[in-house]
Design a protein around this motif. Structure first.
Motif, PDB file in Angstrom:
ATOM      1  N   ARG B 110       0.841  -1.195   0.000  1.00 49.39           N
ATOM      2  CA  ARG B 110       0.000   0.000   0.000  1.00 49.39           C
ATOM      3  C   ARG B 110       0.880   1.251   0.000  1.00 49.39           C
ATOM      4  O   ARG B 110       0.645   2.205  -0.746  1.00 49.39           O
ATOM      5  CB  ARG B 110      -0.915  -0.007   1.245  1.00 49.39           C
ATOM      6  N   LYS B 181      -2.124  -0.552  -9.052  1.00 49.86           N
ATOM      7  CA  LYS B 181      -3.267  -0.429  -8.128  1.00 49.86           C
ATOM      8  C   LYS B 181      -4.190  -1.641  -8.255  1.00 49.86           C
ATOM      9  O   LYS B 181      -4.637  -2.203  -7.253  1.00 49.86           O
ATOM     10  CB  LYS B 181      -4.063   0.850  -8.440  1.00 49.86           C
ATOM     11  N   GLU B 185      -4.946  -4.228  -5.243  1.00 52.84           N
ATOM     12  CA  GLU B 185      -6.299  -4.417  -4.709  1.00 52.84           C
ATOM     13  C   GLU B 185      -6.722  -5.879  -4.759  1.00 52.84           C
ATOM     14  O   GLU B 185      -7.404  -6.373  -3.851  1.00 52.84           O
ATOM     15  CB  GLU B 185      -7.291  -3.530  -5.469  1.00 52.84           C
ATOM     16  N   GLU B 188      -4.809  -7.604  -1.978  1.00 49.59           N
ATOM     17  CA  GLU B 188      -5.399  -7.189  -0.702  1.00 49.59           C
ATOM     18  C   GLU B 188      -6.704  -7.940  -0.447  1.00 49.59           C
ATOM     19  O   GLU B 188      -7.002  -8.319   0.688  1.00 49.59           O
ATOM     20  CB  GLU B 188      -5.653  -5.676  -0.732  1.00 49.59           C
TER      21      GLU B 188
END
Lengths: 213, 213
Positions: B110, B181, B185, B188
């Motif tokens: 992040r 990104k 994501e 994550e």
DNA sequence: AACTGTATAATTGTATACAATTATACATAT
DNA sequence: ATATGTATAATTGTATACAATTATACAGTT
């Protein structure tokens, strides 16, 4: 130390240590010292150090600065990982080989397969393990990619013990022979799609044989 | 020589030579001698030799026994090959990372993406090249596979110049940010399929950016 | 002029000496 | 008993000396 070996001491030391680690003589976590190795191998520390630096890059040992040399070895997880990666890229090498192989390469492959057939009938496992390595190495070289060759050659080295163990049963040796033949014939026919296909099947089968699945 | 670097002379020499070869300062086919390098870098031949042995294994130089050290370098063919291999296996690394990433790793990723956004707005290309490397390296580490990490880290090193050159246009930097990104994501969210998917897209786009296709 | 043999120089290969760093053992204090 | 400081030993890091191998220059021969 293998006395009939031609080459530098560094190469001998490297080959010997690689062998000893892959074969399991030096186990994971074991601590090595340069003095101990140079005494055992009857050479000075200089060639030992150079070999250690290479083994480090290959991931077989971890050299902790000013402290020690720890054997990393090849774990069963590493073996599984290597097969998964081989499944992803060794077909690519076969495809390239089918495009690029010279007549000389084809002759070499044919000879290797013929010898493999001979030793399969004789159930001579030591020769078969070596021939298996030579067959794949020849294809890597024929792929024309330095990168593919570097990676896949290292894999084959690292899998030597695992492959050797799995060659135990003659039925398996016969299966390997048939798979190699299929790959060779596809490369000889310049059929890159088929070469990739049969290589993929071969590596998958090899994984199952080695991992006992 | 980079004086603020902490570590052994061998590491410094290795890093410097790797940089000089990848950056093109030492060109393909150029002949190097140990004396010349040890004089230039103000160290003895011992650390130079150890670095050479590693560069040899990495395929950046070819050391011909008793004769010479020839620079092999990274050819444009090598770059194409590396991207083709990355396309085959870097998705696997992302899939593994999505399964294995710890909270610490996620936090790290992040942070890297946030920093990347910051420097993308500032159009600070030097920082972006470094962050790009760190992002991928973190994923390799998170994959939990020593083998995947070794291979992909080496690739990233070898592609450094090519990537650096391709970061030229700010529009490209923005595209890289969006792709990172999407990968982050997915990791994550522990969605390994999606992580693999977006990584595959990213590497393919990176290839096209670098090869200008 | 081309070839060959030989002495010299250049280069890599190896061993060893020494420096720097880390581990170990042991005495001492609390 | 535990902790700490210190001397010693062990280990890696670096430099240098020497050996082995290969390249180069050049004289001599044809």
């Amino acid at each position: 130390m293998n006395d009939e070996f031609q080459g530098s001491l560094r190469e001998k030391v490297f080959a010997q240590l690689e062998e000893d680690i892959i074969s399991g003589k030096y186990k994971e976590g074991q601590k090595l010292t340069e003095n101990m190795l140079s005494e055992q191998l009857k050479v000075s520390r200089t060639p030992v150090r150079e070999a250690i630096r290479q083994l480090e890059l290959e991931g077989l040992v971890e050299a902790i600065p000013n402290k020690a040399i720890i054997v990393t070895g090849i774990t069963s997880q590493d073996i599984e990982d290597i097969y998964e990666i081989r499944i992803s890229i060794e077909g690519l090498a076969a495809r390239r080989a089918a495009k690029n192989a010279t007549d000389e390469i084809l002759e070499k492959l044919r000879e290797l397969v013929d010898l493999q057939e001979f030793y399969t009938n004789r159930k001579d496992m030591d020769h078969l393990v070596k021939l298996d390595g030579d067959f794949h190495e020849t294809i890597f070289k024929a792929s024309g990619s330095k990168t593919l060759r570097n990676i896949l050659s290292t894999f084959h080295h690292n899998l030597k013990k695992a492959r050797s163990d799995s060659f135990g049963k003659p039925a398996r040796a016969k299966a390997v022979l048939e798979e190699h033949k299929a790959i060779f014939e596809a490369i000889e026919a310049r059929d890159s799609i088929r070469a990739e296909h049969y290589m993929l099947i071969h590596v998958k089968n090899a994984r199952n044989r080695v991992l006992g699945k």
